[in-house]
Scaffold this active site. Structure first.
Site, PDB file in Angstrom:
ATOM      1  N   SER A 143       0.845  -1.189   0.000  1.00 44.98           N
ATOM      2  CA  SER A 143       0.000   0.000   0.000  1.00 44.98           C
ATOM      3  C   SER A 143       0.879   1.237   0.000  1.00 44.98           C
ATOM      4  CB  SER A 143      -0.893   0.008   1.256  1.00 44.98           C
ATOM      5  OG  SER A 143      -1.560   1.235   1.409  1.00 44.98           O
ATOM      6  N   TYR A 156      -1.880  -0.767  10.476  1.00 46.55           N
ATOM      7  CA  TYR A 156      -2.006  -0.989   9.037  1.00 46.55           C
ATOM      8  C   TYR A 156      -0.747  -0.529   8.307  1.00 46.55           C
ATOM      9  CZ  TYR A 156      -3.909  -0.832   4.308  1.00 46.55           C
ATOM     10  OH  TYR A 156      -4.120  -1.029   2.967  1.00 46.55           O
TER      11      TYR A 156
END
Length: 264
Positions: A143, A156
């Site tokens: 990501s 995350y």
């Protein structure tokens, strides 16, 4: 038919980027093994695709699930050609939080890392075993959050940074061993998936949030799951046979700008 005769396993494939990738791979000739914990959606997708597609229940962070999947693949297909480690969670829906750097909840931190980081590690571990005789391609979905800090989602961000780095370790290990296995990471941002849908709200609030987010995207709009699926297709196919250890960013130009600070 760029993936004809290839056996591909995709984690988290019941919806979003995983679903788009499964559909595209199948269209391009691959035999697609759809895996997820959302059994109804995964089975439905498998039935929709028809021949050369099947569904397996797989919790990416559970090694026993990987053992079962690997045994099934060896027995039925004899090899694996492509793995897309796509399964991932933010933790916002799956755990209780909080998620910021000062108050982060340990159980939430551990669960996000179990799925995202450990899940990717396990996928690579078993894919190497299934690919080392014939070669193959491992694609890890990281990501933008694995490149920059995210103050309100530290678990995350940390887990996706782990995916980014582990990809390079796997790429170098396989090269050293002469396995002909390539390993690369993809770094999406602002892709309209169910993960985003749950955070945008409804009505006027939703429209305002979309407008605010898109104002910070150089190309001016959200991306689509298929934008990432096509990147997966390139890295899965033989056209990318000389590419390993890279990180491919798909973010509409966000990280190209000088101001990459994320907003809460």
């Amino acid at each position: 038919m760029r993936l004809e005769n290839k056996i591909a396993l995709i984690t988290g494939a019941a919806r979003g980027i995983g679903q788009a990738t499964a559909e595209l791979f199948h269209k391009k000739g691959a035999t697609v093994i759809i895996t997820d914990i959302r059994d109804d959606e995964g089975s439905s997708l498998s039935k929709k695709l028809g021949g050369k597609a099947e569904y397996l229940h797989l919790d990416a962070g559970d090694e026993n699930n990987w053992v079962t999947a690997a045994e099934h693949i060896i027995e039925k297909y004899g090899r694996l050609d492509v793995l897309v480690n796509n399964a991932g969670i933010t933790g916002f829906l799956e755990t209780s939080g909080p998620f910021d750097a000062e108050l982060v909840d340990l159980e939430s931190w551990n669960e996000v890392h179990r799925v995202n980081a450990t899940g990717t590690m396990l996928g690579c571990k078993y894919a190497i075993r299934l690919m080392k005789e014939n070669g193959g391609s491992i694609i890890n979905i990281s990501s933008r959050s694995g490149v920059v800090g995210i103050p309100a989602a530290v678990a995350y961000a940390s887990s996706k940074a782990s995916v980014r780095n582990h990809t390079k370790s796997v790429a170098l290990y396989c090269a050293e061993k002469g396995y002909n296995i390539r390993c690369n990471s993809i770094h999406p941002a602002a892709i309209m998936t169910p993960m985003w849908e749950t955070m945008l709200g409804e009505g006027e609030q939703r429209q305002q949030m979309i407008k605010d987010i898109e104002s910070g995207i150089p190309l001016g709009h959200f991306g689509e799951p298929m934008d990432v699926a096509y990147a997966n297709l390139y890295l899965a196919g033989d056209e990318s046979k000389y590419i390993t250890g890279i990180e491919l960013t798909i973010d509409g130009g966000i990280l190209a700008g000088s101001e990459a600070k994320p907003k809460e």
